[in-house]
Design a protein around this motif. Structure first.
Motif, PDB file in Angstrom:
ATOM      1  N   ASN B 264      37.477  11.841  14.305  1.00 16.94           N
ATOM      2  CA  ASN B 264      36.082  11.513  14.630  1.00 16.94           C
ATOM      3  C   ASN B 264      35.997  10.591  15.836  1.00 16.94           C
ATOM      4  N   ASN B 265      35.335  11.054  16.903  1.00 14.63           N
ATOM      5  CA  ASN B 265      35.038  10.215  18.075  1.00 14.63           C
ATOM      6  C   ASN B 265      36.213   9.426  18.605  1.00 14.63           C
ATOM      7  N   ILE B 275      36.649  12.509  21.163  1.00 18.35           N
ATOM      8  CA  ILE B 275      37.238  13.755  20.669  1.00 18.35           C
ATOM      9  C   ILE B 275      36.999  13.854  19.159  1.00 18.35           C
ATOM     10  N   SER B 276      36.411  14.964  18.735  1.00 17.11           N
ATOM     11  CA  SER B 276      36.217  15.216  17.305  1.00 17.11           C
ATOM     12  C   SER B 276      36.604  16.654  16.994  1.00 17.11           C
ATOM     13  N   LEU B 298      46.014  12.896  23.776  1.00 17.21           N
ATOM     14  CA  LEU B 298      45.446  13.133  22.449  1.00 17.21           C
ATOM     15  C   LEU B 298      46.559  13.206  21.401  1.00 17.21           C
ATOM     16  N   ALA B 299      47.596  13.984  21.707  1.00 17.81           N
ATOM     17  CA  ALA B 299      48.714  14.122  20.763  1.00 17.81           C
ATOM     18  C   ALA B 299      49.348  12.760  20.490  1.00 17.81           C
ATOM     19  N   ASN B 472      39.260  16.556  31.911  1.00 16.75           N
ATOM     20  CA  ASN B 472      38.989  15.163  32.236  1.00 16.75           C
ATOM     21  C   ASN B 472      38.799  14.292  30.992  1.00 16.75           C
ATOM     22  N   GLY B 473      39.671  14.489  29.980  1.00 21.06           N
ATOM     23  CA  GLY B 473      39.655  13.624  28.807  1.00 21.06           C
ATOM     24  C   GLY B 473      38.641  13.985  27.731  1.00 21.06           C
ATOM     25  N   GLU B 474      37.870  15.033  27.954  1.00 22.59           N
ATOM     26  CA  GLU B 474      36.872  15.415  26.961  1.00 22.59           C
ATOM     27  C   GLU B 474      37.041  16.875  26.561  1.00 22.59           C
ATOM     28  N   ILE B 475      36.491  17.221  25.391  1.00 21.45           N
ATOM     29  CA  ILE B 475      36.482  18.634  24.985  1.00 21.45           C
ATOM     30  C   ILE B 475      35.335  19.304  25.731  1.00 21.45           C
TER      31      ILE B 475
END
Lengths: 256, 500
Positions: B264-265, B275-276, B298-299, B472-475
């Motif tokens: 979550n977030n 990121i969710s 993220l990983a 760029n760091g977002e989905i």
């Protein structure tokens, strides 16, 4: 030695001696007793043996007529694994064809709780599914090839006219770059040519011992089917060939 | 033609692999020529040939109409070619001016002694910083600067060495919005100075803004060179993606069970933001994007390497606001790293140790390691995964495919339930590839779930049940199975948006 080879050896010993001993087996294969007990657990689940104190005995009740009829009981563990993957591909409501042989027999054993129609020209496969409530079984009829459970000939071919199959699982006896897929007899090959015409999806099933071999009658090129189910021990050049030719190759890796 | 720099018919082989085939590429003074293509298309290799890091197998390079030989980085530098790499190459403990003038400091004579003219070092540096309007102190230590500021120091260093051709490899990957604007201003100024600039980027919007020309590379070949003014985003993406590869991935249909992981977030240092997602038993979730999109960050946040983070990780029925690696492993999450990374294998140790290292408890009694048990367990996994090696072989001697399998074995030994798999098949042979896909099937059948990070779009399309595209760091997009194509993924991975 591979786990599967070990299990096959244990089976052989059981056939011969009717009993095995955990300590002896652990020495014989130089693995821990825990490993042997795990192998025996697995074989007990398959109904192959009954565990006893310190060992196990052959479950003679469970030996069907198969042992009398079938000559090809090599690589039985690998065939069981192929059967497991194949059953994952079968969906309720589908019409399935199973070709003769022990590999397709393993598929039959793994899909007993589905609701499907099964067409086969193997007597043993039909018999195997006799108690599966959700499965409509159609055995083609035809001429019986001596000392086998395989049905062929014009009666068998006639049974295929006017029906359509979603997925046909075809067991082969030889897989080779030059000769393609091959089976034991010309009559069987004729049957499979007909199956190819009426099936949406052809799936070749062959354990690793069938690779680099050629049997009597040719079914077609290695590219005739878009899916193949086999074992991880298959020579790497085949894995490469399939991938590069857009054919999905499924193998099993057993984890606990 | 007659451009300032011309590369003609460049061909490069790595072993039997052709990575560049008859590539023509040129750039003029005061011009930006962008080089785009998927990961592995050959962009960096082509530029490393220009920078003297690699030597081409055949082909010619001309500067100002003269044929030149570039056999090493020093020769490239003498010809005025400077490459600015994705990872900063500065001395972190030296200050800005020292980094710019290192090993070629201006000297002055003082009583017969030749001394470094520090006044000149600082005044020259300040002059450059002023020229580009950069608010950076020449005496500041480099490790106090942001990644963006460090990039500018590298650009100035290149210019102070009289660079005439500057190659920038994904310069904006770690930039903030303001830094990107600043860089574009700097690039405009460099154009005015008559510098020829080669700009490698995945961000096609940037390419449209600053480049005059764009060349698309695919599988080591030039697909097309366009004038930027008369080409649109979709046309470039079409050229990058090429034809769809037929379906050859052994994807098994497996029923999905309960949720094993929920995020979550999640945010971390601006490198990933909000990121969710969730992951179910039996499911493969694909995470893709171009380099610098934040996939690996993220990983590493999930596995507790990058911390502290904002947001929540729900794993094994518990909520973690402060995940660390031990907690991750204890709760059944593991990180199957790429081969050739620090976290993957202990290269000088035998296969056995590499397999058992993540769960020594399992083979210990009363705190003592049971060596015999260790070898037996390892042998069992070597056999199950069809690893072409012996228990005592040293990991570094194994092929890429077998190394990757050893990394898998290590985590199978811990009975992990959620596997983050980083580039599952990059750099390994085809036959091991097929094995790895089937190993993934088997893991799913046994009740695990997989988060697969990959830049191989066809693999992502072939194996995943759901696909998250990062930019760029977002989905930037979520695709359900069957919705995505290579072209669509590329669109969202290059900064495309839904509203366009």
């Amino acid at each position: 030695m591979f786990a599967i080879e070990r299990i096959n050896k244990i089976k052989e010993i059981l056939y011969k001696d009717k009993r095995v001993d955990v300590v002896e087996l652990s020495k014989l294969f130089s693995v821990t007793e825990v490993t042997i007990r795990r192998d025996l657990d697995k074989l007990e689940k398959e109904g192959f043996l009954i565990k006893t104190y310190g060992g196990a005995v052959l479950n003679e009740e469970n030996l069907s007529g198969r042992a009398v009829l079938e000559t090809d009981d090599s690589a039985i563990e690998e065939k069981r694994m192929i059967g497991k993957i194949a059953s994952q591909m079968i969906e309720n409501g589908e019409a399935i064809f199973l070709s003769p042989g022990t590999t397709c027999l393993e598929i039959a054993k793994n899909m007993k709780n589905k609701r499907i129609t099964v067409v086969t020209n193997d007597l043993l496969i039909g018999y195997e599914l006799r108690d599966s409530a959700g499965i409509k079984v159609i055995v083609t009829g035809g001429d019986l090839i001596k000392s086998t459970s395989t049905l062929v000939g014009s009666f068998a071919l006639q049974a295929l006219s006017g029906i359509y199959i979603n997925k046909a699982f075809i067991g082969v006896k030889g897989v080779n770059f030059d000769s393609g897929y091959t089976v034991d007899s010309y009559e069987e090959a004729l049957m499979m040519q007909e199956i190819k015409k009426i099936s949406n999806d052809i799936i070749i099933v062959a354990d690793y011992t069938k690779f680099n071999r050629t049997a009597f009658a040719r079914l077609g090129e290695l590219t005739m089917a878009k899916k193949v189910i086999t074992n991880k021990q298959v020579p790497p050049e085949y894995k490469k060939f399939y991938f590069e030719n857009g054919i999905k190759m499924f193998t099993a890796f057993e984890f606990e | 033609m007659g451009d300032f720099l011309e590369m003609r018919k460049i061909t490069k082989l790595f072993g039997d692999n052709i990575v560049l085939k008859d590539v023509d590429f040129s750039v003029n003074k005061g011009q930006v020529h962008a080089l785009v293509g998927e990961n592995g298309a050959g962009k960096s290799t082509l530029m490393k040939i220009l920078a003297g890091v690699h030597v081409a197998n055949s082909g010619e390079i001309y500067i100002d109409g003269n044929r030149v030989e570039i056999n090493n980085p020093k020769e490239a530098q003498e010809l005025g070619i400077s490459m600015i790499y994705q990872e900063t190459r500065l001395f972190p403990d030296l200050n800005v001016a020292e980094n710019i003038f290192i090993r070629r400091e201006p000297l002055k004579n003082k009583g017969g002694l030749r001394l470094i003219d520090w006044d000149k070092v600082y005044s020259e540096t300040a002059k450059y910083l002023d020229y580009f309007g950069l608010k950076i102190n020449a005496k500041a230590s480099v490790n106090t600067l942001s990644l963006g500021q460090q990039k500018f120091v590298e650009i100035i260093r290149a210019l102070s060495r009289n660079a005439r051709i500057i190659i920038m490899d994904e310069p904006t990957a770690a930039f903030t919005e303001q830094e990107i604007e600043l860089l574009f201003n700097v690039i405009q100024d460099m154009k005015k100075l008559g510098i020829a600039i080669i700009y490698i980027s995945h961000r096609l919007n940037e390419v449209k803004r600053i480049a005059e020309k764009v060349t698309v590379l695919r599988d080591g070949e030039v697909i097309e060179t366009y004038e930027v003014s008369d080409v649109d985003l979709h046309k470039i993406i079409k050229a990058m993606a090429g034809k769809e590869i037929c379906d050859r991935y052994p994807k098994l249909k497996i029923r999905h069970g309960k949720e094993l992981l929920r995020v979550n977030n999640l945010s971390y240092e601006g490198r990933i933001r909000n990121i969710s997602f969730s992951l179910k038993e039996g499911e493969i979730l694909g995470i893709t994007g171009l380099s610098g999109s934040g996939r690996r960050t993220l990983a590493k946040v999930l596995f507790g390497i990058n911390r502290p983070y904002e947001g929540e990780i729900m794993l094994n029925g518990r909520i973690f606001k402060d995940m660390d690696t031990n907690k991750a492993i204890e709760n059944g999450l593991c990180y199957v790293t790429g081969i050739g990374t620090d976290e993957g294998l202990i290269l000088n140790a035998p296969v056995t140790e590499n397999i058992t290292i993540a769960n020594l408890k399992r083979i210990s009694k009363f705190g003592f390691l049971n060596k015999e048990e260790e070898v037996l367990k390892a042998k069992d996994l070597i056999e199950r995964l069809e690893i072409g090696a012996n228990a005592y072989d040293i990991a570094s001697n194994l092929s890429g495919g077998n190394q990757k399998k050893v990394i898998f074995a290590k985590w199978l030994f811990t009975n992990a339930k959620v596997l983050i798999i980083d580039e599952p098949t990059a750099g390994i042979d085809v036959s091991s590839k097929v094995d790895i896909y089937n190993i993934m099937n088997e893991l799913l059948l046994s009740g695990a779930s997989i988060m697969m990070i990959s830049s191989d779009f066809s693999e992502i399309l072939g194996m995943c049940d759901r696909i998250l595209v990062m930019y760029n760091g977002e989905i930037s997009k979520v695709f359900e199975k069957g919705e995505a194509t290579q072209e669509k993924i590329l669109y969202y991975a290059s900064g495309g948006r839904d509203s366009v």
